[in-house]
Design a protein around this motif. Structure first.
Motif, PDB file in Angstrom:
ATOM      1  N   LYS A   1       0.846  -1.187   0.000  1.00  0.00           N
ATOM      2  CA  LYS A   1       0.000   0.000   0.000  1.00  0.00           C
ATOM      3  C   LYS A   1       0.884   1.241   0.000  1.00  0.00           C
ATOM      4  O   LYS A   1       1.831   1.322   0.792  1.00  0.00           O
ATOM      5  N   PRO A   2       0.598   2.169  -0.899  1.00  0.00           N
ATOM      6  CA  PRO A   2      -0.570   2.232  -1.794  1.00  0.00           C
ATOM      7  C   PRO A   2      -0.401   1.501  -3.129  1.00  0.00           C
ATOM      8  O   PRO A   2      -1.355   1.475  -3.907  1.00  0.00           O
ATOM      9  N   PHE A   3       0.780   0.904  -3.373  1.00  0.00           N
ATOM     10  CA  PHE A   3       0.982   0.305  -4.690  1.00  0.00           C
ATOM     11  C   PHE A   3       1.479  -1.127  -4.585  1.00  0.00           C
ATOM     12  O   PHE A   3       2.377  -1.441  -3.798  1.00  0.00           O
ATOM     13  N   VAL A   4       0.865  -1.982  -5.403  1.00  0.00           N
ATOM     14  CA  VAL A   4       1.345  -3.360  -5.540  1.00  0.00           C
ATOM     15  C   VAL A   4       2.392  -3.369  -6.652  1.00  0.00           C
ATOM     16  O   VAL A   4       2.406  -2.496  -7.520  1.00  0.00           O
ATOM     17  N   PRO A   5       3.293  -4.349  -6.674  1.00  0.00           N
ATOM     18  CA  PRO A   5       4.353  -4.359  -7.682  1.00  0.00           C
ATOM     19  C   PRO A   5       3.889  -4.917  -9.023  1.00  0.00           C
ATOM     20  O   PRO A   5       2.894  -5.644  -9.120  1.00  0.00           O
ATOM     21  N   GLY A   6       4.636  -4.555 -10.071  1.00  0.00           N
ATOM     22  CA  GLY A   6       4.448  -5.170 -11.385  1.00  0.00           C
ATOM     23  C   GLY A   6       3.372  -4.586 -12.269  1.00  0.00           C
ATOM     24  O   GLY A   6       3.153  -5.098 -13.371  1.00  0.00           O
ATOM     25  N   VAL A   7       2.687  -3.520 -11.855  1.00  0.00           N
ATOM     26  CA  VAL A   7       1.631  -2.939 -12.686  1.00  0.00           C
ATOM     27  C   VAL A   7       2.276  -2.072 -13.773  1.00  0.00           C
ATOM     28  O   VAL A   7       3.100  -1.207 -13.472  1.00  0.00           O
ATOM     29  N   PRO A   8       1.948  -2.271 -15.040  1.00  0.00           N
ATOM     30  CA  PRO A   8       2.538  -1.452 -16.109  1.00  0.00           C
ATOM     31  C   PRO A   8       2.272   0.038 -15.907  1.00  0.00           C
ATOM     32  O   PRO A   8       1.148   0.440 -15.601  1.00  0.00           O
ATOM     33  N   VAL A   9       3.320   0.844 -16.085  1.00  0.00           N
ATOM     34  CA  VAL A   9       3.214   2.291 -15.892  1.00  0.00           C
ATOM     35  C   VAL A   9       3.220   3.035 -17.227  1.00  0.00           C
ATOM     36  O   VAL A   9       2.329   3.829 -17.515  1.00  0.00           O
ATOM     37  N   GLY A  10       4.273   2.790 -18.031  1.00  0.00           N
ATOM     38  CA  GLY A  10       4.352   3.510 -19.295  1.00  0.00           C
ATOM     39  C   GLY A  10       5.599   3.168 -20.077  1.00  0.00           C
ATOM     40  O   GLY A  10       6.374   2.277 -19.710  1.00  0.00           O
ATOM     41  N   ARG A  11       5.797   3.934 -21.166  1.00  0.00           N
ATOM     42  CA  ARG A  11       6.913   3.701 -22.081  1.00  0.00           C
ATOM     43  C   ARG A  11       7.733   4.986 -22.195  1.00  0.00           C
ATOM     44  O   ARG A  11       7.166   6.080 -22.298  1.00  0.00           O
ATOM     45  N   VAL A  12       9.060   4.875 -22.188  1.00  0.00           N
ATOM     46  CA  VAL A  12       9.935   6.038 -22.269  1.00  0.00           C
ATOM     47  C   VAL A  12       9.746   6.724 -23.615  1.00  0.00           C
ATOM     48  O   VAL A  12       9.889   6.096 -24.665  1.00  0.00           O
ATOM     49  N   SER A  13       9.436   8.024 -23.567  1.00  0.00           N
ATOM     50  CA  SER A  13       9.268   8.796 -24.799  1.00  0.00           C
ATOM     51  C   SER A  13      10.473   9.677 -25.087  1.00  0.00           C
ATOM     52  O   SER A  13      10.763   9.980 -26.247  1.00  0.00           O
TER      53      SER A  13
END
Length: 333
Positions: free
Chosen positions: A228-240
């Protein structure tokens, strides 16, 4: 007329005569003995009847037209209502198909990461007067939702729960300027912190200022203590893009989120964290690069080139022949 015994007797007599005439007329058919009387009556009363029809028929037609118009109006109203219902059903069907697709993607992510999720629907967005990026979802503590739970959808990280009511909750979106989440780079495992920038890409500060990063690299959540507040492994984004400055204590990246924060509908609240860190397993497979076709050009000598070569050969032969002859004559002399 007074009601007397004579008048009653006369009435009965007239009725009897009428029935007798009807019987004779029916049995006579076309040769009925009363046919002449019928025609005479028609000649006398026909014009009167036509005149009355001329006066009465328009009124009757108008009444019928009004009645028919009302019936047509009612029928048209029913048809319009049926069309509206069909359109609503079609729209609802399209919307349901879209929601089913979103739910399917979200369940795939939950299965890959072993997240226990509670599905929810976005029912409101944050106030337009405020600067915060928030949404309201239709689940609350009656559904097992608590503060500081991770929220995701079929594309990746949506945000975290900040306020919980009985049947609704507020979610702070990942692109909010007050939002910060720990991240891990795919493959290299470089750690950093991503912060929201509204409608601009997320800003990520890597802890390693000399980390090798390139455009297209992907990030997932690192996870929090106690999930909490975040679980591991959730996709965030891609480097632009990558900040060109190098050699500092940290390195700055700009990351395009996987989630479109203006198109949120079906989301999931992670009510049960995974037993182990899924790391990069939740990320979709990278697309295979398209091979570049190789073109081989083969040059075939033309007829002119062959002729020219032959002429050169003849010239060379003639020259050599002449040389040999001179040499031979010289030797003879």
């Amino acid at each position: 007329m007074r009601d007397t015994k004579e008048s009653r007797l006369l009435l009965v007599l007239l009725i009897a005569i009428a029935f007798a005439l009807i019987t004779v007329d029916i049995r006579g058919g076309r040769n009925s003995p009363v046919d002449g009387a019928r025609q005479a009556a028609a000649a006398v009363f026909g014009p009167i009847e036509n005149g009355m029809s001329t006066v009465v028929d328009p009124v009757g037609n108008a009444v019928s037209a009004v009645r028919d118009s009302g019936e047509r109006h009612d029928r048209l109203a029913r048809l319009e209502k049926q069309n509206a219902t069909l359109k609503a059903r079609l729209g609802s069907s399209d919307r349901n198909r879209s929601r089913l697709a979103q739910l399917d993607k979200m369940l795939n992510i939950a299965a890959e990461g072993q997240y226990g999720i509670k599905g929810a629907q976005v029912i409101a967005i944050g106030s337009a007067q405020g600067f915060s990026w928030t949404i309201t979802i239709d689940v609350g503590y009656n559904d097992g939702i608590k503060r500081d739970m991770t929220v995701l959808n079929g594309s990746g990280l949506v945000g975290r729960v900040t306020t919980v009511g009985p049947d609704a909750s507020t979610v702070l979106l990942a692109n909010d300027p007050d939002f910060t989440v720990g991240t891990r780079m795919e493959g290299s495992d470089e750690l950093g912190f991503a912060s929201g920038q509204g409608d601009r890409p997320l800003r990520v500060e890597l802890l390693n200022g000399k980390a090798e990063v390139k455009k297209g690299d992907r990030l997932v959540t690192f996870g929090s203590q106690g999930d909490k507040p975040f679980v591991p492994g959730v996709p965030v984004g891609r480097v632009s893009s990558v900040d060109p400055s190098n050699g500092g204590l940290t390195r700055t990246l700009y990351v395009t989120p996987f989630v479109s924060f203006t198109k949120l509908d079906i989301v999931g609240v992670v009510v049960e964290a995974p037993k182990k860190d899924p790391r990069d397993e939740v990320l979709p497979a990278k697309p295979k690069p398209t091979p570049t076709p190789t073109v081989t050009v083969t040059v075939t000598p033309s007829a002119d080139a062959s002729t020219g070569t032959g002429s050169d050969s003849s010239t060379d032969s003639g020259t050599n022949s002449g040389t040999n002859e001179t040499d031979t004559n010289g030797q003879q002399r």
